[in-house]
Design an enzyme around this catalytic site. Structure first.
Site, PDB file in Angstrom:
ATOM      1  N   PHE A 132      10.792  -3.743  37.443  1.00  9.87           N
ATOM      2  CA  PHE A 132      11.057  -5.018  37.091  1.00  9.87           C
ATOM      3  C   PHE A 132       9.664  -5.828  36.937  1.00  9.87           C
ATOM      4  CE2 PHE A 132      11.311  -6.225  41.496  1.00  9.87           C
ATOM      5  CZ  PHE A 132      10.342  -7.270  41.480  1.00  9.87           C
ATOM      6  N   GLU A 163      16.750  -3.541  34.081  1.00 11.91           N
ATOM      7  CA  GLU A 163      17.528  -4.351  33.507  1.00 11.91           C
ATOM      8  C   GLU A 163      17.320  -6.056  33.871  1.00 11.91           C
ATOM      9  OE1 GLU A 163      17.723  -2.318  36.052  1.00 11.91           O
ATOM     10  OE2 GLU A 163      19.750  -2.002  36.953  1.00 11.91           O
ATOM     11  N   ARG A 164      16.234  -6.145  34.753  1.00 13.78           N
ATOM     12  CA  ARG A 164      15.997  -7.703  35.276  1.00 13.78           C
ATOM     13  C   ARG A 164      15.346  -8.358  34.202  1.00 13.78           C
ATOM     14  NH1 ARG A 164      19.260  -7.095  38.928  1.00 13.78           N
ATOM     15  NH2 ARG A 164      18.825  -5.665  40.684  1.00 13.78           N
ATOM     16  N   SER A 204      11.195   1.723  43.508  1.00 16.20           N
ATOM     17  CA  SER A 204      11.242   1.700  44.811  1.00 16.20           C
ATOM     18  C   SER A 204      11.121   3.099  45.367  1.00 16.20           C
ATOM     19  CB  SER A 204      12.369   1.052  45.301  1.00 16.20           C
ATOM     20  OG  SER A 204      13.583   1.565  44.828  1.00 16.20           O
ATOM     21  N   CYS A 260       2.737  -3.572  43.163  1.00 12.19           N
ATOM     22  CA  CYS A 260       2.686  -2.313  44.151  1.00 12.19           C
ATOM     23  C   CYS A 260       1.320  -2.063  44.785  1.00 12.19           C
ATOM     24  CB  CYS A 260       3.121  -1.080  43.428  1.00 12.19           C
ATOM     25  SG  CYS A 260       1.935  -0.615  42.354  1.00 12.19           S
TER      26      CYS A 260
HETATM   27  P1  NAD Z   1      14.037  -0.229  41.728  1.00  5.64           P
HETATM   28  O1  NAD Z   1      13.606   1.106  42.520  1.00  5.64           O
HETATM   29  O2  NAD Z   1      15.252  -1.083  42.119  1.00  5.64           O
HETATM   30  O3  NAD Z   1      14.215  -0.053  40.249  1.00  5.64           O
HETATM   31  C1  NAD Z   1      13.436   0.933  39.336  1.00  5.64           C
HETATM   32  C2  NAD Z   1      14.252   1.615  38.307  1.00  5.64           C
HETATM   33  O4  NAD Z   1      15.340   2.342  38.834  1.00  5.64           O
HETATM   34  C3  NAD Z   1      14.966   0.483  37.175  1.00  5.64           C
HETATM   35  O5  NAD Z   1      14.999   0.880  36.097  1.00  5.64           O
HETATM   36  C4  NAD Z   1      16.307   0.624  37.907  1.00  5.64           C
HETATM   37  O6  NAD Z   1      17.412   0.183  36.863  1.00  5.64           O
HETATM   38  C5  NAD Z   1      16.551   2.044  38.194  1.00  5.64           C
HETATM   39  N1  NAD Z   1      17.465   2.160  39.423  1.00  5.64           N
HETATM   40  C6  NAD Z   1      17.847   1.198  40.282  1.00  5.64           C
HETATM   41  N2  NAD Z   1      18.774   1.779  41.148  1.00  5.64           N
HETATM   42  C7  NAD Z   1      18.894   2.944  40.616  1.00  5.64           C
HETATM   43  C8  NAD Z   1      20.050   3.975  41.192  1.00  5.64           C
HETATM   44  N3  NAD Z   1      20.758   3.679  42.223  1.00  5.64           N
HETATM   45  N4  NAD Z   1      20.278   5.337  40.365  1.00  5.64           N
HETATM   46  C9  NAD Z   1      19.473   5.374  39.353  1.00  5.64           C
HETATM   47  N5  NAD Z   1      18.418   4.379  38.907  1.00  5.64           N
HETATM   48  C10 NAD Z   1      18.232   3.383  39.663  1.00  5.64           C
HETATM   49  O7  NAD Z   1      12.571  -0.871  41.381  1.00  5.64           O
HETATM   50  P2  NAD Z   1      12.341  -2.503  41.179  1.00  5.64           P
HETATM   51  O8  NAD Z   1      12.880  -3.532  42.185  1.00  5.64           O
HETATM   52  O9  NAD Z   1      12.757  -2.691  39.693  1.00  5.64           O
HETATM   53  O10 NAD Z   1      10.820  -2.517  41.376  1.00  5.64           O
HETATM   54  C11 NAD Z   1      10.007  -2.751  42.460  1.00  5.64           C
HETATM   55  C12 NAD Z   1       9.456  -1.570  43.171  1.00  5.64           C
HETATM   56  O11 NAD Z   1       8.740  -0.815  42.383  1.00  5.64           O
HETATM   57  C13 NAD Z   1       8.718  -1.739  44.452  1.00  5.64           C
HETATM   58  O12 NAD Z   1       9.228  -0.821  45.536  1.00  5.64           O
HETATM   59  C14 NAD Z   1       7.366  -1.368  43.709  1.00  5.64           C
HETATM   60  O13 NAD Z   1       6.433  -1.115  45.055  1.00  5.64           O
HETATM   61  C15 NAD Z   1       7.568  -0.314  42.940  1.00  5.64           C
HETATM   62  N6  NAD Z   1       6.417  -0.007  42.064  1.00  5.64           N
HETATM   63  C16 NAD Z   1       5.651   0.817  42.318  1.00  5.64           C
HETATM   64  C17 NAD Z   1       4.532   1.179  41.334  1.00  5.64           C
HETATM   65  C18 NAD Z   1       3.591   2.258  41.453  1.00  5.64           C
HETATM   66  O14 NAD Z   1       2.682   2.322  40.696  1.00  5.64           O
HETATM   67  N7  NAD Z   1       3.735   2.781  42.838  1.00  5.64           N
HETATM   68  C19 NAD Z   1       4.185   0.200  40.331  1.00  5.64           C
HETATM   69  C20 NAD Z   1       5.259  -0.740  40.137  1.00  5.64           C
HETATM   70  C21 NAD Z   1       6.288  -1.121  41.115  1.00  5.64           C
END
Ligand code: NAD
Length: 501
Positions: free
Chosen positions: A150, A177-178, A227, A282
């Protein structure tokens, strides 16, 4: 009446039929403003079929022609900057300036792939044996997919699909989806830029959509940013299903402040790095490790009024420096970590819990928080909080500070603030971190370099964008060619001594 966001498949908006929807909030007011369709496995398979059908034509399109689409897309991004920034801020909550900044960073990746003919140039060796030449060429992987978080609804998708498309792949994006509106706009702009239908598809959804992408045999490569817990699952499941996977995950970025550092410079850097975008980056700095009590006292003393003075507000307030966090659950989680830190014995110098903004009482706001005397066994230190919280850890020596960086589970970014070249060089060489800054708090690589962490911050072998991105989205083919006029003494069929290949 709230708007519903559907999917973008085969060059057009396609109405979602799954019957399942998710709420999209305005994080400043806490109100539901839209619904997003959560795609079914069948809908994802329709997108995969569209991408597969578009693949032969697009992969055979000369790279210079693919680059022309990217040039046009770049112009359209610039023309639509205000519209894109508004779409980002309305669903994410970040300030308009921050939203424009994220589009600009994504646009740099588009500019990078405008040079794709040059980037895809192969290798050639003349006469590897008598009459035999060897060529190394990079070919597209095929149908690729991206799953994005998101916090950067424009930039992170643009870390992926411009590189994938320029390399000749077709793509299915499953955005967060957010805040799903911006990726839909990006897909429409690409069609306006001349991208053939089916080359880029956007399917909104949740686990059901992601699992379909992870298991469908047509999908050759998956890029994930999000994440660590989900990233690990994506990596393991994608690999088990024979796909190439890169999963960029969570972080806990340290900023080491040496006694000889320019503390004012370090404080300026930390304000933006820890609290910009409400800490939902991140590459946000979430731990400041001050070496020696003098540096620590001075840092905390100068930092506290800056954190207290942060102007918090909705994105519509042009004076706001920091907006809300993404959800009510996220606000509660961040506040819980602050309380845990306090209970564990840390000193909450500036407390962002329980703030309420007049007129925005239901918004998901957390105030800037500064916590001193944090130690490495506390949850506020160990876990990624993803909010406007900066922990200060006091180290006695440089070695102790460096050890903290090395021992932490995450390895996305780290920075050292010092005037001493020896210390800086030692830090850069010794830390097990993907992106390192010297007097630079958020060392985000530019688009023609590659972005990615180490340890639990990245699963897979490739970082994203830059040449690593080109390598991820292409497969190497090596051709060894002999032409009849080069055959002097008949064919050789084995590898034995005397064979000339
Ligand atoms: P998230 O992991 O909750 O979601 C990321 C994606 O995964 C979304 O599209 C979501 O729909 C999908 N998803 C969520 N739960 C799932 C499941 N159980 N099964 C399959 N798919 C699923 O992350 P978020 O809260 O949207 O974003 C924040 C996180 O992203 C933080 O941990 C941040 O550090 C990380 N991030 C990392 C980088 C990097 O380059 N390392 C960059 C940006 C964000």
């Amino acid at each position: 009446m709230s708007t519903t966001i559907h999917h973008f498949i085969d060059g057009q908006i396609v109405e979602g039929k799954s019957g399942r929807t998710g709420d999209v909030f305005d994080p400043s007011t806490g109100e539901v403003t839209k619904q997003v369709m959560l795609g079914s496995a069948d809908e994802v398979r329709t997108a995969i079929a569209a991408a597969a059908a578009a693949l032969p034509g697009w992969s055979a399109t000369p790279p210079a022609k693919r680059a022309q689409v990217m040039f046009k897309f770049r112009d359209l991004l610039m023309q639509n900057l205000d519209k894109l920034a508004e779409a980002i801020s309305a669903e994410h909550g970040k300030t308009i300036e921050d939203a424009k900044g994220e589009v600009a960073r994504g646009l740099e990746v588009v500019e990078f792939v405008c040079g794709i003919p040059h980037l895809l140039k192969g290798e050639y060796s003349d006469s590897v044996a008598g009459g035999v030449d060897s060529v190394g060429m990079r070919q597209p992987v095929g149908v690729c997919a991206g799953i994005t978080p998101f916090n950067f609804p424009a930039m992170v998708p643009m870390w992926m699909f411009p590189v994938a498309l320029a390399c000749g792949n077709t793509f299915i994006l499953k955005p967060s989806e957010r805040d799903p509106s911006t990726p839909m706009l990006l897909a429409q702009l690409l069609i306006e830029a001349g991208l053939p239908k089916g080359v880029l598809n956007v399917v909104n959804g949740d686990k059901e959509a992601v699992d379909t992408l992870l298991t469908d045999p047509t999908v050759g490569a998956i890029s994930f940013v999000g994440s660590t817990a989900i990233g690990r699952y994506i990596y393991e499941t994608g690999c088990a299903n024979g796909k190439r996977v890169q999963a960029l995950c969570g972080a806990k970025n340290h900023m080491v402040i040496m006694p000889d550092a320019d503390i004012d410079q370090a404080v300026d850097a930390a304000v933006g790095a820890a609290f910009g975008s409400a800490g939902e980056r991140c590459m946000a700095v979430s731990v400041a490790v001050a070496v020696g009590d003098e540096a620590a006292n001075s840092f905390v003393e100068k930092m506290a009024p800056r954190v207290r003075g942060l102007k918090i507000g909705p994105y519509t307030d042009s004076a706001a420096e920091m907006g809300p966090v993404i959800t009510k659950e996220s606000k509660e989680k961040i506040e819980r970590y602050i309380s845990e830190g306090e209970a564990d014995g840390a000193e909450v110098v500036v407390d962002g819990r329980g703030i309420s903004l007049q007129g925005y009482e239901n918004g998901f706001f957390v105030g800037g928080t500064l916590i001193d005397k944090v130690t490495k066994d506390m949850s506020v230190y160990k876990d990624e909080i993803f909010g406007p919280v900066l922990s200060v850890v006091r180290a006695k020596t440089y070695e102790e500070a460096k050890g903290l960086v090395i021992d932490h589970e995450y390895g996305n970014g780290a920075a050292v603030f010092t005037r001493d070249g020896d210390t800086a060089r030692d830090f850069v060489r010794d830390v097990n971190i993907g992106m390192v800054g010297v007097n630079v708090p958020i060392p985000v690589p530019v688009a023609y370099h590659s972005f990615g962490g180490w340890k639990a911050s990245l699963f897979g072998d490739h970082s994203i964008h830059g040449m690593e991105g080109v390598r991820f989205y292409t497969k190497l083919k090596t051709v060894t060619a002999r032409w009849p006029s080069g055959v002097k003494e008949g064919a050789v069929f084995n590898f034995s001594a005397g064979s000339d290949v």
